[in-house]
Design an enzyme around this catalytic site. Structure first.
Site, PDB file in Angstrom:
ATOM      1  N   LYS A  38      47.399  10.472 -40.118  1.00 10.66           N
ATOM      2  CA  LYS A  38      46.993  10.430 -38.702  1.00 10.66           C
ATOM      3  C   LYS A  38      45.754   9.593 -38.418  1.00 10.66           C
ATOM      4  CE  LYS A  38      44.444  14.765 -38.588  1.00 10.66           C
ATOM      5  NZ  LYS A  38      44.633  16.202 -38.618  1.00 10.66           N
ATOM      6  N   ARG A 132      41.920  27.548 -34.430  1.00  7.28           N
ATOM      7  CA  ARG A 132      42.620  26.480 -33.721  1.00  7.28           C
ATOM      8  C   ARG A 132      44.057  26.956 -33.572  1.00  7.28           C
ATOM      9  NH1 ARG A 132      42.839  20.244 -35.720  1.00  7.28           N
ATOM     10  NH2 ARG A 132      44.693  21.048 -36.762  1.00  7.28           N
TER      11      ARG A 132
HETATM   12  C1  LIG Z   1      44.521  16.723 -39.768  1.00  7.89           C
HETATM   13  C2  LIG Z   1      45.300  17.813 -40.370  1.00  7.89           C
HETATM   14  C3  LIG Z   1      45.463  17.876 -41.752  1.00  7.89           C
HETATM   15  C4  LIG Z   1      44.786  16.897 -42.686  1.00  7.89           C
HETATM   16  O1  LIG Z   1      43.404  17.103 -42.680  1.00  7.89           O
HETATM   17  P1  LIG Z   1      42.424  16.284 -43.624  1.00  7.89           P
HETATM   18  O2  LIG Z   1      41.114  16.962 -43.484  1.00  7.89           O
HETATM   19  O3  LIG Z   1      42.418  14.885 -43.121  1.00  7.89           O
HETATM   20  O4  LIG Z   1      42.975  16.378 -45.009  1.00  7.89           O
HETATM   21  C5  LIG Z   1      46.247  18.884 -42.278  1.00  7.89           C
HETATM   22  N1  LIG Z   1      46.849  19.795 -41.473  1.00  7.89           N
HETATM   23  C6  LIG Z   1      46.710  19.774 -40.133  1.00  7.89           C
HETATM   24  C7  LIG Z   1      47.409  20.800 -39.315  1.00  7.89           C
HETATM   25  C8  LIG Z   1      45.931  18.784 -39.542  1.00  7.89           C
HETATM   26  O5  LIG Z   1      45.805  18.763 -38.206  1.00  7.89           O
END
Ligand SMILES: *Cc1c(COP(=O)(O)O)cnc(C)c1O
Length: 356
Positions: A38, A132
């Site tokens: 992302k 969240r």
């Molecule tokens: C962004 C995200 C991740 C990845 O997080 P990082 O800290 O970049 O490894 C994993 N799971 C969810 C639900 C996320 O929103």
């Protein structure tokens, strides 16, 4: 024509190295690693090297990004932001898996899957303290699992939880056991075995490398750890990881000696903040060809020691260059944190270049 745009240099070899390192550690510990794309807006070149490094699947927060990657890279795709109720058809069409917490959306996904004649896998998210996404109340979790198990077109693929995104809550062995306890209760209640127990993101890396993640957990979704080589629980470098994955490069537009304090009647800056300054006398400062449209000024660190970022407006960043022998037209390069990297990928003004 030479366009004066700041550059984001993407080091594919370094990203591959980090992905491989984490995937191999996962293998050793019995944990599947999904690569999270992302921050790169689903960059297909990055997706491709993550797959070459052996990730189980790819995850992204936006369906547009998944759609784009899918055209070039064939692997299982997970939508890791909760699906939009208003676009379930796209979600079923392009994502193989989605993370969910709302029964209304799950029902809509079931109907869309039926219409499209396509099976869709779902991971139900459980709230473990980061406040969240996810279901917090156990009754609700049981009700949702029960209904999903009856749906013909959705497959209950697993249970998941997330840490260190909103509340800054770091996973511990204890919170993992609490999560496992809940998972086992659900499995027992419904006499099922869930394929994926997905317990977090890059903040789980310290526990992964210390071999402390309890066995039942078999899946992590890793973005930042791969992209920047650091865990997100304590922001320590991962043992053996490369930190040279990305560089940001800008051009100097002005160099002048100026007082370090503004003068005249001082109120708010362009972003409605009251600015504060340290009086260091007259300094040599450079104006760069990028600003808040391109990066987070607090998230970039000059590669030359002693050079200091003072702040930024929309299109300029002001840098104290001390006595360094620099002139207008020269470049300065910076390392980036996650926030600056996200901004750089998102800005259409930043040119992305690949170092193979
Ligand atoms: C962004 C995200 C991740 C990845 O997080 P990082 O800290 O970049 O490894 C994993 N799971 C969810 C639900 C996320 O929103």
């Amino acid at each position: 024509m030479n366009i004066c745009s700041p550059l984001l240099e993407i080091n594919l070899k370094a990203i591959y190295h980090n992905a491989k390192l984490i995937v191999e550690k996962g293998k050793e510990m019995g944990i599947y690693i999904d690569g999270v794309t992302k921050v790169s807006l689903g960059d297909p070149k990055i997706a491709d090297i993550l797959v070459k490094a052996g990730v189980r699947g790819l995850s992204d927060s936006r369906i547009e990004s998944i759609k784009r990657m899918r055209e070039e890279v064939d692997i299982e795709y997970t939508l890791i932001r909760l699906p939009c109720f208003s676009q379930v058809e796209e979600e079923v069409k392009y994502a193989d898996v989605s993370l969910n917490s709302e029964i209304m959306t799950l029902r809509a996904l079931e109907e869309a899957s039926e219409r499209l004649g396509k099976k869709h896998k779902v991971i139900i998210m459980v709230e473990m303290g980061d406040i969240r996404e996810g279901i917090w109340k156990k009754d609700e979790l049981i009700m949702v699992v029960k209904e999903v198990l009856r749906m013909k077109n959705l497959e209950l693929y697993g249970l998941g939880t997330n840490f260190t995104c909103f509340g800054g809550v770091v996973p511990t062995v204890e919170t993992y056991w609490e999560f496992i306890d809940l998972v086992e209760k659900i499995e027992k209640t419904f006499s099922i075995n869930l394929p994926l127990i997905s317990a977090g993101n890059s903040s789980s890396i310290p526990l992964l490398f210390e071999g402390k993640i309890p066995k039942k957990i078999n899946h992590l979704r890793i973005g930042e750890g791969i992209m920047l080589g650091k865990d997100t629980a304590f922001r320590n470098p991962i043992p053996g990881a490369r930190l040279d994955t990305f560089r940001f490069i800008g051009e100097i537009l002005e160099i002048k000696e100026k007082p370090s304090m503004p003068w005249g009647v001082i109120n708010e800056d362009a972003f409605a903040h009251k600015p504060s300054f340290v009086d260091k006398g007259i300094r040599r400062r450079a104006l760069m060809n990028f600003g808040r449209q391109d990066i987070d000024p607090q998230g970039i660190i000059p590669e030359i020691p002693g050079i200091e970022v003072l702040g930024a407006t929309s299109d300029y960043t002001v840098v104290d260059i001390g006595d360094y022998d620099l002139k207008v037209g020269d470049s300065l390069s910076f390392s980036l944190n996650y926030s600056a990297l996200l901004q750089a990928f998102t800005s259409p003004y930043v040119k992305k270049i690949y170092k193979e």
